[in-house]
Design a protein around this motif. Structure first.
Motif, PDB file in Angstrom:
ATOM      1  N   SER A   5      25.900   5.983 -47.410  1.00  0.00           N
ATOM      2  CA  SER A   5      26.257   4.082 -47.078  1.00  0.00           C
ATOM      3  C   SER A   5      27.429   3.759 -46.047  1.00  0.00           C
ATOM      4  CB  SER A   5      27.614   3.848 -48.224  1.00  0.00           C
ATOM      5  OG  SER A   5      26.489   4.074 -49.480  1.00  0.00           O
ATOM      6  N   PRO A   6      27.556   2.949 -45.597  1.00  0.00           N
ATOM      7  CA  PRO A   6      28.536   2.908 -44.339  1.00  0.00           C
ATOM      8  C   PRO A   6      29.782   3.102 -44.782  1.00  0.00           C
ATOM      9  CG  PRO A   6      27.246   0.777 -45.336  1.00  0.00           C
ATOM     10  CD  PRO A   6      27.094   1.706 -45.848  1.00  0.00           C
ATOM     11  N   ARG A   7      30.524   3.508 -44.237  1.00  0.00           N
ATOM     12  CA  ARG A   7      31.903   2.710 -44.724  1.00  0.00           C
ATOM     13  C   ARG A   7      33.009   2.956 -42.834  1.00  0.00           C
ATOM     14  NH1 ARG A   7      36.222   6.833 -45.403  1.00  0.00           N
ATOM     15  NH2 ARG A   7      37.953   6.467 -47.229  1.00  0.00           N
ATOM     16  N   HIS A   8      34.239   2.344 -43.647  1.00  0.00           N
ATOM     17  CA  HIS A   8      34.777   2.113 -42.293  1.00  0.00           C
ATOM     18  C   HIS A   8      36.044   2.977 -42.895  1.00  0.00           C
ATOM     19  CE1 HIS A   8      37.926  -0.329 -39.520  1.00  0.00           C
ATOM     20  NE2 HIS A   8      36.965  -0.065 -39.265  1.00  0.00           N
ATOM     21  N   VAL A   9      36.230   3.799 -41.447  1.00  0.00           N
ATOM     22  CA  VAL A   9      38.004   4.109 -41.569  1.00  0.00           C
ATOM     23  C   VAL A   9      38.908   3.424 -40.730  1.00  0.00           C
ATOM     24  CG1 VAL A   9      38.846   6.771 -40.713  1.00  0.00           C
ATOM     25  CG2 VAL A   9      36.204   6.613 -41.576  1.00  0.00           C
ATOM     26  N   TRP A  23      33.259   3.471 -38.150  1.00  0.00           N
ATOM     27  CA  TRP A  23      32.316   3.033 -39.224  1.00  0.00           C
ATOM     28  C   TRP A  23      30.975   4.475 -39.426  1.00  0.00           C
ATOM     29  CZ3 TRP A  23      31.730  -0.827 -42.808  1.00  0.00           C
ATOM     30  CH2 TRP A  23      32.467  -1.986 -42.646  1.00  0.00           C
ATOM     31  N   TYR A  24      31.643   4.639 -40.627  1.00  0.00           N
ATOM     32  CA  TYR A  24      30.445   6.299 -40.868  1.00  0.00           C
ATOM     33  C   TYR A  24      29.865   6.095 -41.858  1.00  0.00           C
ATOM     34  CZ  TYR A  24      34.281   8.054 -37.497  1.00  0.00           C
ATOM     35  OH  TYR A  24      34.865   8.938 -36.728  1.00  0.00           O
ATOM     36  N   ILE A  26      28.222   8.108 -44.967  1.00  0.00           N
ATOM     37  CA  ILE A  26      28.827   8.336 -46.111  1.00  0.00           C
ATOM     38  C   ILE A  26      27.128   9.071 -47.241  1.00  0.00           C
ATOM     39  CG2 ILE A  26      31.103   8.405 -45.275  1.00  0.00           C
ATOM     40  CD1 ILE A  26      31.369   6.898 -47.708  1.00  0.00           C
ATOM     41  N   GLY A  30      31.354  11.731 -50.536  1.00  0.00           N
ATOM     42  CA  GLY A  30      32.563  11.577 -50.139  1.00  0.00           C
ATOM     43  C   GLY A  30      32.021  11.988 -47.645  1.00  0.00           C
ATOM     44  N   GLU A  40      29.525  -1.849 -38.207  1.00  0.00           N
ATOM     45  CA  GLU A  40      28.817  -2.390 -40.054  1.00  0.00           C
ATOM     46  C   GLU A  40      27.182  -1.986 -39.491  1.00  0.00           C
ATOM     47  OE1 GLU A  40      28.647  -3.652 -44.641  1.00  0.00           O
ATOM     48  OE2 GLU A  40      29.543  -4.292 -42.600  1.00  0.00           O
ATOM     49  N   CYS A  43      26.251   1.209 -37.983  1.00  0.00           N
ATOM     50  CA  CYS A  43      25.746   2.268 -39.156  1.00  0.00           C
ATOM     51  C   CYS A  43      24.756   1.851 -39.640  1.00  0.00           C
ATOM     52  CB  CYS A  43      27.129   2.371 -39.343  1.00  0.00           C
ATOM     53  SG  CYS A  43      27.491   3.644 -40.547  1.00  0.00           S
TER      54      CYS A  43
END
Length: 59
Positions: A5-9, A23-24, A26, A30, A40, A43
């Motif tokens: 899933s994409p996740r913004h840090v 954007w990572y 994961i 996690g 996004e 990603c």
């Protein structure tokens, strides 16, 4: 196959984790797999390169 899933840090969290903000991709756990990416959409493209969406069969 592991679902990614994409996740913004954000900057604050990135400093705490010792990574760049962005954007990572994961795992459900996690764990960071890919990144950082500028957007996004970038990603999602990388996730699709690694795990292409299933092809629907025609009947």
């Amino acid at each position: 196959m592991q679902t990614l899933s994409p996740r913004h840090v954000k900057t604050e969290e990135a400093l705490r984790l010792g990574v760049e903000s962005g954007w990572y991709a994961i795992k459900v756990s996690g764990t960071f797999v890919l990144g950082p990416h500028d957007s996004e959409a970038d990603c999602h493209r990388k996730i699709d390169e690694i795990h292409p969406p299933p092809v629907k069969k025609k009947r």
